[in-house]
Design an enzyme around this catalytic site. Structure first.
Site, PDB file in Angstrom:
ATOM      1  N   ALA A  76     -11.247  94.616  19.435  1.00 49.40           N
ATOM      2  CA  ALA A  76     -11.559  93.536  18.494  1.00 49.40           C
ATOM      3  C   ALA A  76     -12.045  94.053  17.136  1.00 49.40           C
ATOM      4  O   ALA A  76     -11.957  93.330  16.134  1.00 49.40           O
ATOM      5  CB  ALA A  76     -12.592  92.602  19.101  1.00 49.40           C
ATOM      6  N   GLU A  97      -1.955 103.599  15.616  1.00 43.46           N
ATOM      7  CA  GLU A  97      -2.666 102.448  16.173  1.00 43.46           C
ATOM      8  C   GLU A  97      -1.929 101.955  17.412  1.00 43.46           C
ATOM      9  O   GLU A  97      -0.694 101.862  17.405  1.00 43.46           O
ATOM     10  CB  GLU A  97      -2.692 101.342  15.106  1.00 43.46           C
TER      11      GLU A  97
HETATM   12  C1  DQA Z   1      -6.284  94.765  21.930  1.00 40.24           C
HETATM   13  C2  DQA Z   1      -5.981  93.510  21.095  1.00 40.24           C
HETATM   14  C3  DQA Z   1      -7.230  93.018  20.402  1.00 40.24           C
HETATM   15  O1  DQA Z   1      -6.930  91.828  19.671  1.00 40.24           O
HETATM   16  C4  DQA Z   1      -8.299  92.676  21.418  1.00 40.24           C
HETATM   17  O2  DQA Z   1      -9.481  92.279  20.766  1.00 40.24           O
HETATM   18  C5  DQA Z   1      -8.553  93.781  22.376  1.00 40.24           C
HETATM   19  C6  DQA Z   1      -7.410  94.510  22.918  1.00 40.24           C
HETATM   20  C7  DQA Z   1      -5.061  95.207  22.729  1.00 40.24           C
HETATM   21  O3  DQA Z   1      -5.035  96.360  23.177  1.00 40.24           O
HETATM   22  O4  DQA Z   1      -4.135  94.420  22.949  1.00 40.24           O
HETATM   23  O5  DQA Z   1      -9.677  94.040  22.775  1.00 40.24           O
HETATM   24  O6  DQA Z   1      -6.643  95.814  21.049  1.00 40.24           O
END
Ligand code: DQA
Length: 143
Positions: A76, A97
Protein backbone atom coordinates in the site's frame (compact mmCIF):
# COMPACT_ATOMS: atom_id res chain seq x y z
CA UNK A 1 31.89 -10.77 -4.96
CA UNK A 2 28.77 -9.87 -6.99
CA UNK A 3 26.40 -7.62 -5.13
CA UNK A 4 23.05 -9.12 -4.04
CA UNK A 5 19.71 -8.43 -5.67
CA UNK A 6 17.47 -6.89 -3.03
CA UNK A 7 13.84 -8.03 -2.94
CA UNK A 8 11.94 -5.73 -0.60
CA UNK A 9 8.32 -6.21 0.44
CA UNK A 10 6.11 -3.69 2.18
CA UNK A 11 3.16 -3.83 4.56
CA UNK A 12 0.84 -6.81 4.91
CA UNK A 13 2.83 -8.96 2.51
CA UNK A 14 3.81 -11.08 5.53
CA UNK A 15 0.17 -12.24 5.44
CA UNK A 16 0.38 -13.75 1.95
CA UNK A 17 -1.26 -17.15 1.77
CA UNK A 18 -4.11 -16.21 4.08
CA UNK A 19 -4.73 -12.57 3.08
CA UNK A 20 -7.49 -12.34 0.45
CA UNK A 21 -6.17 -15.38 -1.45
CA UNK A 22 -8.66 -14.78 -4.27
CA UNK A 23 -6.66 -11.60 -5.02
CA UNK A 24 -3.14 -12.41 -3.83
CA UNK A 25 -2.99 -16.21 -4.24
CA UNK A 26 -2.17 -19.06 -1.88
CA UNK A 27 1.62 -18.86 -1.84
CA UNK A 28 3.22 -17.45 1.29
CA UNK A 29 6.02 -14.90 1.25
CA UNK A 30 8.37 -17.64 2.48
CA UNK A 31 7.34 -19.79 -0.51
CA UNK A 32 8.16 -16.90 -2.84
CA UNK A 33 11.50 -16.25 -1.12
CA UNK A 34 12.51 -19.93 -1.27
CA UNK A 35 11.63 -20.34 -4.94
CA UNK A 36 13.45 -17.12 -5.87
CA UNK A 37 16.59 -18.20 -4.03
CA UNK A 38 16.41 -21.58 -5.78
CA UNK A 39 16.00 -19.93 -9.21
CA UNK A 40 18.71 -17.34 -8.62
CA UNK A 41 21.42 -20.03 -8.67
CA UNK A 42 24.71 -18.21 -8.15
CA UNK A 43 23.15 -14.72 -7.69
CA UNK A 44 22.65 -13.69 -4.08
CA UNK A 45 19.17 -12.59 -3.03
CA UNK A 46 18.54 -10.36 -0.02
CA UNK A 47 14.80 -10.87 0.62
CA UNK A 48 12.99 -8.85 3.32
CA UNK A 49 9.55 -7.65 4.43
CA UNK A 50 8.54 -4.81 6.72
CA UNK A 51 5.32 -3.19 7.86
CA UNK A 52 7.15 0.10 8.59
CA UNK A 53 7.51 2.89 6.04
CA UNK A 54 10.76 4.28 7.48
CA UNK A 55 12.36 0.85 7.52
CA UNK A 56 11.47 0.39 3.87
CA UNK A 57 13.07 3.77 3.07
CA UNK A 58 16.23 2.76 4.96
CA UNK A 59 16.40 -0.53 3.10
CA UNK A 60 15.98 1.21 -0.28
CA UNK A 61 18.95 3.41 0.62
CA UNK A 62 20.91 0.29 1.59
CA UNK A 63 19.97 -1.44 -1.69
CA UNK A 64 21.31 1.55 -3.60
CA UNK A 65 24.65 1.39 -1.75
CA UNK A 66 25.10 -2.35 -1.46
CA UNK A 67 22.87 -4.02 -4.03
CA UNK A 68 23.07 -4.76 -7.76
CA UNK A 69 19.33 -4.19 -8.35
CA UNK A 70 16.13 -3.70 -6.40
CA UNK A 71 12.89 -5.65 -6.83
CA UNK A 72 10.18 -3.90 -4.84
CA UNK A 73 6.61 -4.73 -3.89
CA UNK A 74 5.83 -1.74 -1.70
CA UNK A 75 2.26 -2.88 -0.99
CA UNK A 76 0.00 0.00 0.00
CA UNK A 77 2.97 2.39 0.38
CA UNK A 78 3.03 2.34 -3.43
CA UNK A 79 -0.05 4.53 -3.34
CA UNK A 80 0.80 6.78 -0.39
CA UNK A 81 4.50 7.27 0.28
CA UNK A 82 6.33 10.34 -1.00
CA UNK A 83 9.21 9.39 1.33
CA UNK A 84 9.51 6.10 -0.52
CA UNK A 85 9.28 7.89 -3.88
CA UNK A 86 12.13 10.22 -2.88
CA UNK A 87 14.29 7.28 -1.72
CA UNK A 88 13.65 5.51 -5.02
CA UNK A 89 14.53 8.64 -7.02
CA UNK A 90 17.86 8.72 -5.18
CA UNK A 91 18.47 5.01 -5.79
CA UNK A 92 21.23 4.39 -8.35
CA UNK A 93 20.57 0.71 -9.12
CA UNK A 94 17.80 -0.58 -11.44
CA UNK A 95 14.40 -0.84 -9.76
CA UNK A 96 11.74 -3.32 -10.84
CA UNK A 97 8.32 -2.84 -9.30
CA UNK A 98 6.21 -5.93 -8.65
CA UNK A 99 2.59 -6.40 -7.66
CA UNK A 100 0.80 -9.72 -7.31
CA UNK A 101 -2.51 -8.15 -8.33
CA UNK A 102 -2.98 -5.53 -11.04
CA UNK A 103 -3.66 -2.29 -9.15
CA UNK A 104 -4.56 -0.55 -12.45
CA UNK A 105 -7.74 -2.63 -12.57
CA UNK A 106 -8.69 -2.09 -8.93
CA UNK A 107 -10.01 0.67 -6.65
CA UNK A 108 -9.55 4.37 -7.41
CA UNK A 109 -7.25 4.82 -4.39
CA UNK A 110 -4.79 2.37 -5.97
CA UNK A 111 -4.47 4.48 -9.14
CA UNK A 112 -1.90 6.80 -7.53
CA UNK A 113 1.53 5.21 -7.80
CA UNK A 114 4.66 6.75 -6.23
CA UNK A 115 6.91 3.82 -7.19
CA UNK A 116 6.38 3.46 -10.95
CA UNK A 117 7.91 6.85 -11.94
CA UNK A 118 11.21 5.77 -10.37
CA UNK A 119 11.17 2.18 -11.66
CA UNK A 120 12.71 0.78 -14.84
CA UNK A 121 9.73 -1.58 -15.19
CA UNK A 122 6.53 -2.69 -13.48
CA UNK A 123 5.23 -6.26 -13.42
CA UNK A 124 1.68 -6.55 -12.12
CA UNK A 125 -1.20 -8.99 -12.15
CA UNK A 126 0.80 -12.19 -12.60
CA UNK A 127 0.72 -13.36 -8.98
CA UNK A 128 3.88 -14.84 -7.48
CA UNK A 129 5.26 -15.50 -10.97
CA UNK A 130 5.73 -11.75 -11.26
CA UNK A 131 8.63 -11.99 -8.79
CA UNK A 132 10.31 -14.55 -11.05
CA UNK A 133 9.92 -12.36 -14.13
CA UNK A 134 11.36 -9.48 -12.12
CA UNK A 135 14.30 -11.60 -10.99
CA UNK A 136 14.98 -12.71 -14.57
CA UNK A 137 14.96 -9.05 -15.66
CA UNK A 138 17.18 -7.98 -12.75
CA UNK A 139 19.72 -10.72 -13.54
CA UNK A 140 19.84 -9.76 -17.23
CA UNK A 141 20.11 -6.05 -16.42
CA UNK A 142 23.06 -6.59 -14.11
CA UNK A 143 24.88 -9.46 -15.86
C1 DQA B 1 -0.06 -5.12 -3.86
C2 DQA B 1 -1.13 -4.16 -4.40
C3 DQA B 1 -1.33 -3.00 -3.44
O1 DQA B 1 -2.35 -2.14 -3.95
C4 DQA B 1 -1.79 -3.51 -2.09
O2 DQA B 1 -1.92 -2.44 -1.19
C5 DQA B 1 -0.90 -4.58 -1.55
C6 DQA B 1 -0.42 -5.61 -2.46
C7 DQA B 1 0.07 -6.35 -4.75
O3 DQA B 1 1.09 -7.05 -4.65
O4 DQA B 1 -0.83 -6.66 -5.54
O5 DQA B 1 -0.63 -4.65 -0.36
O6 DQA B 1 1.18 -4.45 -3.83
Amino acid sequence: MTKPIYVLNGPNLNLLGTREPEIYGHETLDDIRDSLIETAADRRIDFRQTNFEGELVTWVQEASREGAALILNAGAYTHTSIALHDALRACTVPIIEVHLSNPAGREAFRQTNYVAPAAAATIAGLGARGYHFALDAAIRMTA
